[in-house]
Design a protein around this motif. Sequence first.
Motif, mmCIF file in Angstrom:
data_model
loop_
_atom_site.group_PDB
_atom_site.id
_atom_site.type_symbol
_atom_site.label_atom_id
_atom_site.label_comp_id
_atom_site.label_asym_id
_atom_site.label_seq_id
_atom_site.Cartn_x
_atom_site.Cartn_y
_atom_site.Cartn_z
ATOM 1 N N SER A 1 0.837 -1.198 0.000
ATOM 2 C CA SER A 1 0.000 0.000 0.000
ATOM 3 C C SER A 1 0.873 1.250 0.000
ATOM 4 N N VAL B 1 -3.395 3.626 -0.579
ATOM 5 C CA VAL B 1 -3.825 3.093 -1.873
ATOM 6 C C VAL B 1 -3.235 1.693 -2.058
ATOM 7 N N LEU C 1 -1.625 -1.364 -3.844
ATOM 8 C CA LEU C 1 -0.836 -1.625 -5.054
ATOM 9 C C LEU C 1 -0.610 -3.133 -5.126
ATOM 10 N N LYS D 1 -1.365 0.226 -8.939
ATOM 11 C CA LYS D 1 -2.745 0.144 -8.439
ATOM 12 C C LYS D 1 -3.630 -0.567 -9.449
ATOM 13 N N ASN E 1 -4.188 5.801 -11.888
ATOM 14 C CA ASN E 1 -3.192 4.811 -11.489
ATOM 15 C C ASN E 1 -2.248 5.363 -10.412
ATOM 16 N N ASP F 1 1.221 9.013 -7.694
ATOM 17 C CA ASP F 1 -0.168 8.812 -7.276
ATOM 18 C C ASP F 1 -1.051 9.725 -8.114
ATOM 19 N N THR G 1 -4.427 9.071 -8.472
ATOM 20 C CA THR G 1 -5.825 8.810 -8.133
ATOM 21 C C THR G 1 -6.606 10.126 -8.143
#
Length: 240
Positions: free
Chosen positions: A63, A79, A81, A102, A139, A166, A168
């Motif tokens: 994560s 997040v 992974l 991710k 992603n 990151d 997201t």
Amino acid sequence: MKKFSLLCAAALLAGAQSAHATLITYNVTTTWYEPATQPKDSIFDGSFVYDTDSMAVSSLHGSLSESMTGMDASSMVWVPLNYQLETWYDSALGGTFAAVFKNNNTNTFFGGDGWSPQTGVASGGVYYGFPNAAANPGNAYALIFVPNDPAAALTQPQIDKLAYADCTPTAPGGMMMGGGMMGSVCMTGTSLAGYGKAGTMSGYPLSQTITPAVPVPAAAWLFGSGLLGLSGTARRRKSA
């Protein structure tokens, strides 16, 4: 004869162990210092399997923390992974790179190869699918480095090559949400020495620790329990 049988059985178990002992599971924690979100940093916490013969890294997962979220380090969003999609050996640095994502693809940045730290630097951290926010796959990834001796401390040139991204689009407690972690731009961590520029919020790789995972590998447990069983059998026969 009994002693010979015991030694033969032990040798067979040792052979079974050596056939599997090259696969060792390690835990890894990689930290990128984030000057803009202190005392919160971006952290990858995960594990992987290492083959001591081929120096291959597999089953990397874990994560990645989002330092822009939460009121303190304990409340950051993490997040997951779970897809190791990139791995290569670097003879100059003496170890293996592995990147875990991710999504089950590498689509992260706009342009270039779509994911590498160098592409992230060249694109200014702009997310894959820009300028359409809806096209952002959101992603994220972490790039770690495993030296030939996984227990060895990383050198500075090795640390300089660690990276994360990151992209997201949303996260509870975050700010400036839109197409990516910071609107059109992903949050990244890279070093000036490794890639020519620090991350999009000046974040850079700080450290990485690798430690053997517990419990003990199954092969070692089988070997140990087998010897105990044989020892017990020998004692019972002797007492009889």
